[in-house]
Design a protein around this motif. Structure first.
Motif, short mmCIF file in Angstrom:
data_model
loop_
_atom_site.label_atom_id
_atom_site.label_comp_id
_atom_site.label_asym_id
_atom_site.label_seq_id
_atom_site.Cartn_x
_atom_site.Cartn_y
_atom_site.Cartn_z
N ALA A 9 -2.64 2.02 -3.83
CA ALA A 9 -2.40 3.40 -3.67
C ALA A 9 -3.62 4.32 -3.42
CB ALA A 9 -2.20 4.20 -5.11
N THR A 50 0.32 3.16 -10.37
CA THR A 50 0.74 2.10 -9.75
C THR A 50 1.14 0.99 -10.74
OG1 THR A 50 -1.93 1.46 -9.71
CG2 THR A 50 -1.03 2.34 -7.66
N LYS A 69 0.57 -1.18 0.00
CA LYS A 69 0.23 -0.50 -0.06
C LYS A 69 0.97 1.06 -0.23
CE LYS A 69 -4.32 -2.17 2.46
NZ LYS A 69 -4.96 -1.79 3.53
N LEU A 70 0.58 2.34 -0.54
CA LEU A 70 1.60 3.38 -1.24
C LEU A 70 0.46 4.59 -0.53
CD1 LEU A 70 3.19 2.45 -4.89
CD2 LEU A 70 4.67 2.78 -1.93
N THR A 71 0.95 5.64 0.00
CA THR A 71 0.09 6.99 0.35
C THR A 71 -0.01 7.69 -0.89
OG1 THR A 71 0.98 7.02 2.21
CG2 THR A 71 -0.18 9.38 1.24
N GLU A 72 0.50 7.96 -2.15
CA GLU A 72 1.02 8.52 -3.19
C GLU A 72 1.58 8.21 -4.54
OE1 GLU A 72 -0.23 12.98 -3.37
OE2 GLU A 72 1.94 13.03 -3.89
N ILE A 73 1.73 8.05 -5.57
CA ILE A 73 2.65 7.15 -6.35
C ILE A 73 1.81 8.26 -7.79
CG2 ILE A 73 1.33 5.36 -6.68
CD1 ILE A 73 4.88 5.70 -7.22
N GLN A 131 -3.65 8.19 -6.42
CA GLN A 131 -2.75 8.18 -7.77
C GLN A 131 -3.01 10.01 -8.60
OE1 GLN A 131 -2.63 4.28 -10.12
NE2 GLN A 131 -4.05 5.14 -11.06
#
Length: 252
Positions: free
Chosen positions: A46, A24, A17-21, A49
């Motif tokens: 994310a 993906t 899991k990413l906070t912001e990218i 995104q």
């Protein structure tokens, strides 16, 4: 990466899991370049995104923590490169399966890579394949799904699960159902099941007289099939015409 307890064999068992990218799909491609392939069924998710991509460079933008913006890594070395649209069929049906788990409204697959409810878009799919000889090697499956968003820039052509069900949905639960559906369709594809009939049954405006645009030409026709190359077959004036992606669009 975190391990999950989804009722699946491999899809969604490993999630990052990413906070912001930016995207993906881009994140997964960078992983492939730097570290090699992750486990089959790995998911990148994310909260936000910032530069999501649809098919052929179209943008897919979503507010933070409202929608599902995910990418799946799948080993697809059993799929012939010449039959790669079969993967598109399996993924499209999986997203359709996920959505119809939550509501009974008229949900359709809009060729080649969107899911519609009525005349409004609820999901988009971006599949990026790597080849190995005559077969695919692996695939990155990007899926953007409108879940809890209630306001859209283009409200006439977009809708969300929340607007349909009249309630906010748990993103983790939606992801779980999507993983279950995706694994089921992937295993069917791997086992050689023919998905053509189900795909056509759930295809947007299949066999319904519709208006289409090709370049500056607007014509009436009806979708009768998808050929082996994934092209849309439209019957118009008693003649079947085959169209590649971006060669034709609906006039809605």
């Amino acid at each position: 990466m975190q391990n999950n307890t989804f009722p699946t064999l491999f899809v969604g068992q490993s999630i990052q899991k990413l906070t912001e990218i930016d995207s993906t799909n881009n994140f997964l491609k960078l992983m492939l370049s730097n570290y090699g392939p992750p486990a089959n069924g790995t998911v990148i998710m994310a909260d936000h995104q910032t530069a999501g991509r649809g098919q052929y460079g179209n943008k897919w933008l979503a507010p933070a923590k409202k929608n599902l913006t995910v990418s799946f890594f799948l080993k697809t070395d059993f799929v012939l490169a010449t039959n790669q649209f079969n993967l598109n069929k399996a993924i499209s049906l999986a997203v359709h399966d996920c959505l119809t788990h939550f509501f009974t409204e008229d949900c359709k697959i809009k060729w080649p890579n969107d899911i519609y409810v009525g005349n409004k878009k609820i999901a988009g799919i971006l599949i990026e394949n790597r080849l190995q000889g005559k077969y695919l090697r692996d695939s990155i499956i990007g899926i953007g799904l409108n879940v809890n968003q209630t306001e859209f820039y283009d409200v006439n052509h977009a809708i969300s699960m929340c607007l349909i069900t009249k309630q906010e949905l748990d993103l983790q639960k939606v992801l779980e159902i999507l993983c279950v559906a995706l694994e089921k369709r992937y295993l069917e594809l791997q086992a050689g099941k023919n998905l053509d009939k189900e795909y056509l049954q759930n295809l947007f405006r299949f066999n319904i007289p519709s208006l289409f645009r090709c370049n500056e030409d607007v014509f009436e026709g009806r979708i009768t099939d998808i050929d082996n190359m994934g092209r849309l077959v439209i019957e118009s004036g008693n003649i079947n015409r085959n169209f590649n992606i971006k060669e034709v669009s609906f006039v809605l």
